[in-house]
Design an enzyme around this catalytic site. Structure first.
Site, PDB file in Angstrom:
ATOM      1  N   LYS A  61      -8.175   1.634  -2.708  1.00 21.53           N
ATOM      2  CA  LYS A  61      -7.312   1.346  -1.622  1.00 21.53           C
ATOM      3  C   LYS A  61      -7.434   1.662  -0.164  1.00 21.53           C
ATOM      4  O   LYS A  61      -8.003   1.442   0.487  1.00 21.53           O
ATOM      5  CB  LYS A  61      -5.640   0.252  -1.703  1.00 21.53           C
ATOM      6  CG  LYS A  61      -4.973   0.165  -0.409  1.00 21.53           C
ATOM      7  CD  LYS A  61      -5.288  -0.980   0.030  1.00 21.53           C
ATOM      8  CE  LYS A  61      -4.826  -1.701   1.205  1.00 21.53           C
ATOM      9  NZ  LYS A  61      -4.778  -3.017   1.512  1.00 21.53           N
ATOM     10  N   ASP A 101      -3.637   3.193   6.911  1.00 21.53           N
ATOM     11  CA  ASP A 101      -4.047   3.345   5.509  1.00 21.53           C
ATOM     12  C   ASP A 101      -5.062   4.920   6.150  1.00 21.53           C
ATOM     13  O   ASP A 101      -5.407   5.982   5.094  1.00 21.53           O
ATOM     14  CB  ASP A 101      -4.687   2.372   4.999  1.00 21.53           C
ATOM     15  CG  ASP A 101      -3.910   1.578   4.562  1.00 21.53           C
ATOM     16  OD1 ASP A 101      -2.701   1.101   5.138  1.00 21.53           O
ATOM     17  OD2 ASP A 101      -4.950   0.254   4.321  1.00 21.53           O
ATOM     18  N   THR A 154       1.056  -1.247   0.199  1.00 26.08           N
ATOM     19  CA  THR A 154      -0.076   0.085   0.203  1.00 26.08           C
ATOM     20  C   THR A 154       0.668   1.754   0.204  1.00 26.08           C
ATOM     21  O   THR A 154       1.656   1.647   1.023  1.00 26.08           O
ATOM     22  CB  THR A 154      -0.964   0.166   1.024  1.00 26.08           C
ATOM     23  OG1 THR A 154      -1.154  -1.426   1.101  1.00 26.08           O
ATOM     24  CG2 THR A 154      -1.485   1.173   1.134  1.00 26.08           C
ATOM     25  N   ASN A 195     -10.351   1.215   2.835  1.00 21.07           N
ATOM     26  CA  ASN A 195     -10.791   0.224   3.855  1.00 21.07           C
ATOM     27  C   ASN A 195     -10.492   1.509   5.335  1.00 21.07           C
ATOM     28  O   ASN A 195     -10.624   1.569   5.907  1.00 21.07           O
ATOM     29  CB  ASN A 195      -8.148   0.436   4.314  1.00 21.07           C
ATOM     30  CG  ASN A 195      -8.061  -1.258   4.513  1.00 21.07           C
ATOM     31  OD1 ASN A 195      -8.469  -1.639   4.009  1.00 21.07           O
ATOM     32  ND2 ASN A 195      -6.786  -1.578   4.211  1.00 21.07           N
ATOM     33  N   GLU A 232      -5.299 -11.007   7.176  1.00 17.60           N
ATOM     34  CA  GLU A 232      -4.801 -12.127   7.896  1.00 17.60           C
ATOM     35  C   GLU A 232      -6.276 -12.864   8.044  1.00 17.60           C
ATOM     36  O   GLU A 232      -6.541 -12.868   8.919  1.00 17.60           O
ATOM     37  CB  GLU A 232      -4.395 -10.932   9.070  1.00 17.60           C
ATOM     38  CG  GLU A 232      -3.368  -9.427   8.566  1.00 17.60           C
ATOM     39  CD  GLU A 232      -2.492  -9.122   9.261  1.00 17.60           C
ATOM     40  OE1 GLU A 232      -1.962 -10.022  10.244  1.00 17.60           O
ATOM     41  OE2 GLU A 232      -2.345  -8.442  10.105  1.00 17.60           O
ATOM     42  N   CYS A 272      -3.549  -2.629   8.756  1.00 13.23           N
ATOM     43  CA  CYS A 272      -3.660  -1.696   7.473  1.00 13.23           C
ATOM     44  C   CYS A 272      -4.299  -0.426   7.770  1.00 13.23           C
ATOM     45  O   CYS A 272      -4.044   0.209   7.684  1.00 13.23           O
ATOM     46  CB  CYS A 272      -4.432  -2.777   6.654  1.00 13.23           C
ATOM     47  SG  CYS A 272      -3.744  -3.681   6.363  1.00 13.23           S
TER      48      CYS A 272
END
Length: 412
Positions: A208, A268, A123, A212, A150, A264
């Site tokens: 992306k 993010d 990312t 998120n 995950e 993440c």
């Protein structure tokens, strides 16, 4: 099905890199490399270096052509595609992702004379891919965001919600490369014709970060609903279920927790906020702030519960001991990078309240962040006045009156 196997190198064997390596090795020859020797040794022994049962099963089979390569130069030089899944941690001093590991792989590949199409899976900030192409003078670079969980990374690759590839749409050679890579991912998937898009670099990078951040928004919304219910003595289950019956809202990401965590979502959301530097906004900042507020609230409620417990036991002047059950981000994971419970612990530390930790993943540790790590679960339960658990566990059923959790549904 591919008529001819492609030679593909994968740099970085976290859950993103390994899931992509296993997926592509179903129909291609994949060389896998990581700077972490333990991960490479695991892969050489055909076992998974990450907690993912589906990856573990795939590695044990003879159906995939996946080879650990201890000389990255060989893998990079001869590859037709080079997938980079190196970590891009958020640098709080620079207010941006640290992309140095990504650039290091590109530079090393260039140094050995690669002709590979490089695909960045890490990312990155919006605008990064095109800028690094010009900065390093290597134009055959694509960006393809991952949308993996995950513990379910291979499953999510086999059954993708969408496949997105970012490219320079004005360059015929890069458009062809993007279409070829998209086909490789589709061929590896088990679902027939999963949704796919070829976008410009910036749009693919933005998808992306916005995806998120929306998930973080969902988590924060239902956490704040739960905070309201807890303080107003209302049943959060009834409220949540009533709200989620609206099909426009749905049931995804509606289980309260101590906050969004993991690798993440925290980084993010902060990166997207940084990308808004010159753009008017209120909501993105609020999502970041709401997560901190929720962790602080959970810590203060747990400490208050501990003090009530001490009073009930006839020890009103005693400072309660808070037991921390598991540091991992979620069930089925062995990772506790940026786990929300760590933020709760920071606030408990500020309040001057002692803690003990039960975390099997820390089997070799006597302490963590200055707090005792107890190996025996029964000893941990006895030492704790209140146990904070981001997610319920059958292991705590016998002491559930001590457990402070906001987990309603017993799932992530």
């Amino acid at each position: 099905m591919q008529s001819k196997k492609k030679k593909i190198a994968v740099a970085g064997l976290g859950y993103v890199g390994l899931a992509n390596a296993v997926l592509l090795a179903r129909h291609n020859q994949v060389w896998a490399f990581d700077t972490d020797k333990k991960k490479m040794d695991c892969l050489r022994g055909r076992s998974s270096p990450i907690a993912d049962s589906e990856i573990e099963s795939a590695l044990a089979s003879d159906e995939i052509d996946l080879v650990p390569v201890f000389d990255p130069d060989t893998a990079y030089r001869d590859a037709e595609f080079l997938i980079i899944a190196a970590p891009t941690n958020y640098d709080t001093t620079q207010n941006c992702f640290d992309t140095s590991a990504v650039e290091s792989v590109i530079r090393q590949a260039m140094a050995v004379g690669t002709h590979a199409v490089i695909v960045i899976k890490s990312t990155v900030p919006v605008g990064y891919t095109d800028s690094v192409r010009h900065k390093l003078g290597y134009k055959k670079i694509l960006f393809s965001p991952e949308f993996l969980r995950e513990g379910r990374a291979l499953y999510d690759n086999l059954h993708p919600s969408r496949i997105i590839v970012g490219t320079d749409r004005e360059e015929p050679e890069l458009m062809e490369a993007a279409e070829e890579f998209l086909k490789l991912m589709r061929d590896g998937a088990e679902d027939e014709a999963p949704p796919a898009m070829i976008l410009r670099y910036g749009e693919a990078e933005a998808v992306k970060l916005f995806a998120n951040t929306y998930l973080a928004l969902r988590v924060s919304f239902f956490n704040e609903l739960d905070t309201y219910a807890e303080l107003k003595n209302l049943d959060p289950v009834g409220i949540i279920e009533g709200v989620c019956l609206d099909p426009r809202i749905g049931k995804g990401y509606n289980n309260p927790s101590f906050g969004y965590g993991g690798y993440c979502l925290p980084k993010d959301t902060r990166q997207l906020l940084a990308n808004y530097k010159d753009v008017p906004e209120k909501l993105i900042q609020a999502i970041v702030d709401a997560n901190r507020v929720r962790k602080n609230f959970a810590a203060e409620q747990a400490v208050a519960a501990g003090r009530r417990h001490c009073i009930e036991k006839g020890k009103p002047k005693r400072t309660p001991t808070i037991g921390v059950y598991r540091l991992t981000m979620k069930s089925g994971s062995d990772n506790f990078r940026h786990s929300s419970i760590l933020g709760v612990m920071e606030r408990i530390r500020e309040l001057g309240v002692p803690m003990v930790i039960y975390e099997p993943a820390l089997s070799g540790y006597e302490e963590y962040e200055g707090y005792p790590v107890l190996k025996d679960l029964a000893e941990f339960k006895e030492a704790s006045d209140v146990i904070i658990a981001n997610r319920k566990s059958s292991e705590l059923e016998d002491v559930r009156e001590k457990v402070y959790t906001r987990d309603i549904y017993g799932r992530d």
